[in-house]
Design a protein around this motif. Structure first.
Motif, mmCIF file in Angstrom:
data_model
loop_
_atom_site.group_PDB
_atom_site.id
_atom_site.type_symbol
_atom_site.label_atom_id
_atom_site.label_comp_id
_atom_site.label_asym_id
_atom_site.label_seq_id
_atom_site.Cartn_x
_atom_site.Cartn_y
_atom_site.Cartn_z
ATOM 1 N N THR A 61 0.885 -1.072 -0.041
ATOM 2 C CA THR A 61 -0.242 0.001 0.113
ATOM 3 C C THR A 61 0.741 1.018 0.002
ATOM 4 O O THR A 61 1.783 1.564 0.569
ATOM 5 C CB THR A 61 -0.869 -0.008 1.282
ATOM 6 O OG1 THR A 61 -1.583 -1.341 1.143
ATOM 7 C CG2 THR A 61 -1.777 1.267 1.328
ATOM 8 N N ILE A 62 0.473 2.283 -0.806
ATOM 9 C CA ILE A 62 1.058 3.383 -0.891
ATOM 10 C C ILE A 62 0.265 4.684 -0.718
ATOM 11 O O ILE A 62 -1.083 4.504 -0.953
ATOM 12 C CB ILE A 62 1.991 3.804 -2.302
ATOM 13 C CG1 ILE A 62 0.885 3.342 -3.454
ATOM 14 C CG2 ILE A 62 3.088 2.851 -2.288
ATOM 15 C CD1 ILE A 62 1.627 4.088 -4.569
ATOM 16 N N ILE A 63 0.538 5.696 -0.005
ATOM 17 C CA ILE A 63 -0.197 6.853 0.249
ATOM 18 C C ILE A 63 0.702 7.950 -0.187
ATOM 19 O O ILE A 63 1.681 8.214 0.518
ATOM 20 C CB ILE A 63 -0.658 6.995 1.683
ATOM 21 C CG1 ILE A 63 -1.678 5.578 2.133
ATOM 22 C CG2 ILE A 63 -1.459 8.031 1.908
ATOM 23 C CD1 ILE A 63 -2.178 5.436 3.388
ATOM 24 N N TYR A 64 -0.032 8.735 -1.019
ATOM 25 C CA TYR A 64 0.685 9.947 -1.567
ATOM 26 C C TYR A 64 -0.068 11.244 -1.854
ATOM 27 O O TYR A 64 -1.360 11.200 -1.840
ATOM 28 C CB TYR A 64 1.586 9.646 -2.917
ATOM 29 C CG TYR A 64 0.548 8.996 -4.011
ATOM 30 C CD1 TYR A 64 0.301 7.585 -4.056
ATOM 31 C CD2 TYR A 64 -0.023 9.788 -4.834
ATOM 32 C CE1 TYR A 64 -0.609 6.962 -4.826
ATOM 33 C CE2 TYR A 64 -0.852 9.297 -5.737
ATOM 34 C CZ TYR A 64 -1.220 7.750 -5.826
ATOM 35 O OH TYR A 64 -2.042 7.388 -6.529
ATOM 36 N N GLN A 65 0.709 12.171 -1.702
ATOM 37 C CA GLN A 65 0.060 13.434 -1.854
ATOM 38 C C GLN A 65 0.259 14.076 -3.295
ATOM 39 O O GLN A 65 1.248 13.842 -3.783
ATOM 40 C CB GLN A 65 0.591 14.512 -0.834
ATOM 41 C CG GLN A 65 -0.036 16.034 -0.888
ATOM 42 C CD GLN A 65 0.498 17.047 0.183
ATOM 43 O OE1 GLN A 65 1.489 16.671 0.571
ATOM 44 N NE2 GLN A 65 0.099 17.999 0.204
ATOM 45 N N ILE A 66 -0.806 14.522 -3.838
ATOM 46 C CA ILE A 66 -0.566 15.127 -5.173
ATOM 47 C C ILE A 66 0.016 16.418 -5.254
ATOM 48 O O ILE A 66 -0.328 17.430 -4.600
ATOM 49 C CB ILE A 66 -1.974 15.283 -5.809
ATOM 50 C CG1 ILE A 66 -3.069 13.956 -5.428
ATOM 51 C CG2 ILE A 66 -1.931 15.409 -7.451
ATOM 52 C CD1 ILE A 66 -2.479 12.650 -5.845
ATOM 53 N N VAL A 67 1.484 16.299 -5.612
ATOM 54 C CA VAL A 67 2.327 17.528 -5.899
ATOM 55 C C VAL A 67 2.664 18.178 -7.095
ATOM 56 O O VAL A 67 3.260 18.918 -7.240
ATOM 57 C CB VAL A 67 3.518 17.247 -4.931
ATOM 58 C CG1 VAL A 67 3.070 17.335 -3.484
ATOM 59 C CG2 VAL A 67 4.104 15.920 -5.145
ATOM 60 N N GLY A 68 2.628 17.231 -8.030
ATOM 61 C CA GLY A 68 3.032 17.394 -9.410
ATOM 62 C C GLY A 68 2.344 16.640 -10.409
ATOM 63 O O GLY A 68 1.376 15.841 -10.096
#
Lengths: 274, 470
Positions: A61-68
């Motif tokens: 599982t990965i959790i990421y913020q939309i930054v680009g």
């Protein structure tokens, strides 16, 4: 391989969770390790520390913020679609041991990375105090999971919309004043980690941080992710990603993270206007 | 009086047609355009077919050079390439990147009085003819042996081992850490010197022969050598290359705009950053570029910077021209493209602005002293000669060391004090049972063909082991 089995929007859609089929990686991965993902043929290689793994299901599982552009591209992938490439597990795992009282401090999506470490620290028998923070209530993630993974959870928001009004460092100071803390693990935006370290340095409490410099291969081959730790150049991909926070040159790391600011904005704009 | 037969007219070495330097320095297309059939046959006619061909002695994999040249002379290009395949699975690559001048061509008897036969150009010609016009007929394969071999790393030595052993009837799987196979042929050597489609075509030939290629597998992390044995592999070949960049270890090296050659070239080649923003990986486009070093990788980096739009590219080297380890052809190509050389110059610190972006490098003038342990004259700093070179991008191309990722995770694999794997130079056998190693991870950074030579020796030894048990 690398099919998305589950997908979830979090924090007002600014953060996304993907559960990805990657049995080989799931079998080997330990808390603190990362993977490199590439969405498609023209995509770039993006390192993300894993938020969870499930050996039985063969998923990570990965959790990421939309930054680009690249994270926006990741966000556009739906359940049933796949990442073209996922490589890992990479980096050294967190050294989890029984110490006594351990404080786990997380900010933003850093909480996702902090969660398996917090869980591991508690499972091995530590008294775990967790402190998580975000700008406002909507951006707080994994509150329930962090509550379950720790003995005591404090939530902070910069604007006071939820929990303690203020920074994680405020609560941390109180905890350090009251408890005999053996270790602090701090994972979040670079400024947060820097401030946590300046606090814990005064209390002389060892502090681990997980660094997220720009990377290419993730196997020690290119040196892109070099960071200064204790005056020496280290590669975050093979020597890290965790380091003794009191030795890390955070200012240099912040500057190096800006290396492609211009190109990143060109690519993101182009993506949004497509 | 009998008339002497007319003396055979001496054919000069046929020059390789090339893209004009002024044009090519701004594009990524291949520099040599390739021989035409006529040029190739004419060049082949220069070969004397010596009884004891010394060219073959100069070839690390002992290609039957007079044999394939004879077929070219006869116009049978398909036969020529098959003759090379007997000893070398990657002729399209070797024809382009081998240092022929110190190998086959360096030994050619014609070179004693004039120019040697252009063996490299001919090799490239037949390989390209086969790829573009061949019938795709694959070399014959032995009956299946039921033995399984894991090849770790898909660079030149790994591909050689895979090609050799699949033909001998074994099952072969290549494990590659990157998302594409080819190793240094893909991440390191630029498109204009070795088009990536050629590498993929060579890999695809191996796949057609039955070789399995597993990318995204970091052996040492995703799977260990012992786990590969547990999975039923009978032998393992380790050819992971010298993947650890060397830095200068001078102040300011972590400023923005300073790259290791590995990073700079990987971004440009493997990730296709020269096509940004069509491809997502960015790369700084310097206007005033300095590249440190003097090897082939230095030339590749400098020429890449020029193609990415630099106004000025300087190679900074602490010794003199005579000590430069790059192939003369590469130095020549770089010069033609306007790359400048700042020789007898050593960097002492990098300079940056308030945003930590590179603005220049302070250097010292050097002079040459007595030869050092490498046999080359040692550079000695001239006191008080400090000066500043302005630049907005720097690439450090001073070599690579041993990447510890695999060796660290394999306890019983013996390494030397530099971190290279200890292996028998004749067989590639390591101290760990069932494990062979070759290429840069054994010798330190060398050439494509030397890695292939090591792969050839190891595959012979592996085959023997799998057949006889020793």
């Amino acid at each position: 391989m690398f099919e998305i089995l589950e997908r979830q929007d979090m924090a007002d859609g600014t953060v996304v969770l993907n559960e990805i089929s990657a049995p080989l990686i799931a079998k080997k991965a330990k808390p603190g390790q990362f993977v490199i993902l590439k969405a498609n043929e023209t995509g770039e290689r993006i390192p993300l520390t894993m938020a969870d793994t499930d050996q039985n299901k063969g998923t990570i599982t990965i959790i990421y913020q939309i930054v680009g552009k690249s994270t926006a591209l990741f966000k556009s992938l739906q359940v049933g679609e796949r990442f073209q490439d996922v490589i890992g597990p990479l980096g050294e795992p967190t050294h989890i041991e029984k110490l006594g009282t351990v404080v786990c401090v997380g900010g933003g999506t850093g909480v996702a990375v902090l969660h398996p470490i917090t869980r591991g620290m508690k499972e091995i028998g530590n008294n775990v105090i967790a402190i998580i923070g975000a700008r406002n209530k909507d951006l707080i993630i994994l509150e329930d999971k962090m509550k379950a993974a720790s003995n005591e959870l404090h939530v902070c928001t910069d604007d006071g919309s939820y929990g303690h009004h203020g920074f994680v460092t405020d609560v941390l100071k109180d905890v350090l004043d009251e408890e005999d803390v053996k270790l602090v693990v701090a994972i979040g935006p670079v400024p947060m980690m820097k401030f946590v370290c300046s606090v814990t340095e005064k209390y002389k409490v060892k502090t681990l941080v997980s660094l997220n410099p720009i990377m290419v291969d993730g196997t020690g081959m290119c040196g892109c992710c070099r960071v200064s730790v204790g005056g020496k150049t280290r590669f975050a991909c093979i020597d890290g990603p965790e380091f003794d926070g009191h030795e890390v040159d955070f200012d240099e790391l912040m500057q190096r993270l800006q290396a492609y600011k211009e190109q990143e904005s060109v690519a993101y704009k182009k993506f949004l206007h497509k | 009086m009998t008339e002497k037969p007319p003396k055979k007219e001496k054919i000069p070495r046929q020059p390789m047609p090339e893209q004009d330097p002024q044009i090519r320095k701004r594009n990524f297309e291949e520099v040599p355009l390739g021989y035409t059939k006529e040029l190739a046959v004419k060049e082949a006619e220069r070969c004397l077919h010596c009884k004891n061909p010394s060219c073959m002695e100069g070839c690390p994999v002992s290609v039957d050079i007079p044999g394939f040249i004879k077929s070219i002379k006869e116009g049978d290009f398909a036969k020529a390439v098959r003759k090379i395949w007997e000893r070398n699975a990657l002729p399209a690559v070797c024809g382009r990147v081998c240092p022929q001048e110190i190998q086959c061509e360096g030994k050619c008897i014609l070179g004693k009085k004039g120019d040697p036969v252009a063996i490299g150009n001919l090799e490239k010609f037949v390989a390209d003819m086969e790829r573009e016009h061949g019938n795709g007929e694959l070399p014959p394969k032995n009956a299946p042996t039921g033995k399984k071999i894991a090849v770790v790393g898909s660079g030149p030595s790994g591909l050689t081992v895979a090609g050799d052993l699949i033909l001998k009837g074994h099952e072969v799987t290549i494990f590659e850490a990157f998302h594409k196979p080819g190793g240094v042929l893909v991440y390191g050597i630029p498109e204009f010197r070795l088009p990536k489609d050629i590498v993929y075509s060579e890999v695809s030939t191996l796949e057609k022969l039955g070789v399995k290629v597993e990318c995204n597998t970091v052996v040492g992390r995703t799977v260990s050598l012992d786990e590969l044995f547990e999975q039923g592999y009978d032998a393992i070949y380790v050819g992971v290359g010298a993947g650890l960049p060397r830095f200068l270890n001078i102040p300011g090296e972590n400023l923005i705009g300073i790259y290791s050659a590995n990073e700079y070239l990987t971004r440009a080649n493997l990730m296709k950053a020269y096509l940004f923003p069509e491809y997502d990986t960015p790369l700084a486009r310097g206007k005033d570029v300095v590249v440190f070093g003097a090897g082939n990788v230095t030339m590749d980096s400098a020429r890449t910077a020029m193609r990415l739009g630099a106004d000025r590219v300087r190679i900074v080297y602490r010794r003199s021209r005579d000590e430069m380890p790059a192939r003369s052809a590469e130095i020549h190509h770089a010069e033609e493209e306007g790359i400048e050389f700042s020789l007898l110059t050593a960097p002492i610190r990098f300079l940056g602005d308030e945003n930590a972006r590179l603005t220049g490098v302070e250097c010292l003038q050097m002079k040459l002293g007595e030869p050092d342990e490498s046999g080359r004259r040692r550079p000695i700093p001239i006191e008080g000669s400090e000066f500043k070179l302005e630049c907005d991008l720097a690439v450090i191309a001073i070599g690579a060391g041993a990447n510890p990722l695999l060796t660290k995770s394999t306890e019983d694999l013996e390494i030397n004090k530099w971190g290279y794997i200890v292996a028998d130079p004749e067989t590639g056998k390591t101290m760990k049972k069932g494990v062979w190693a070759g290429g840069d991870i054994v010798t330190g950074q060398a050439t494509v063909i030397l890695a292939m030579g090591a792969g050839r020796k190891a595959s012979d030894s592996i085959h023997q082991y799998l057949t006889w048990g020793w």
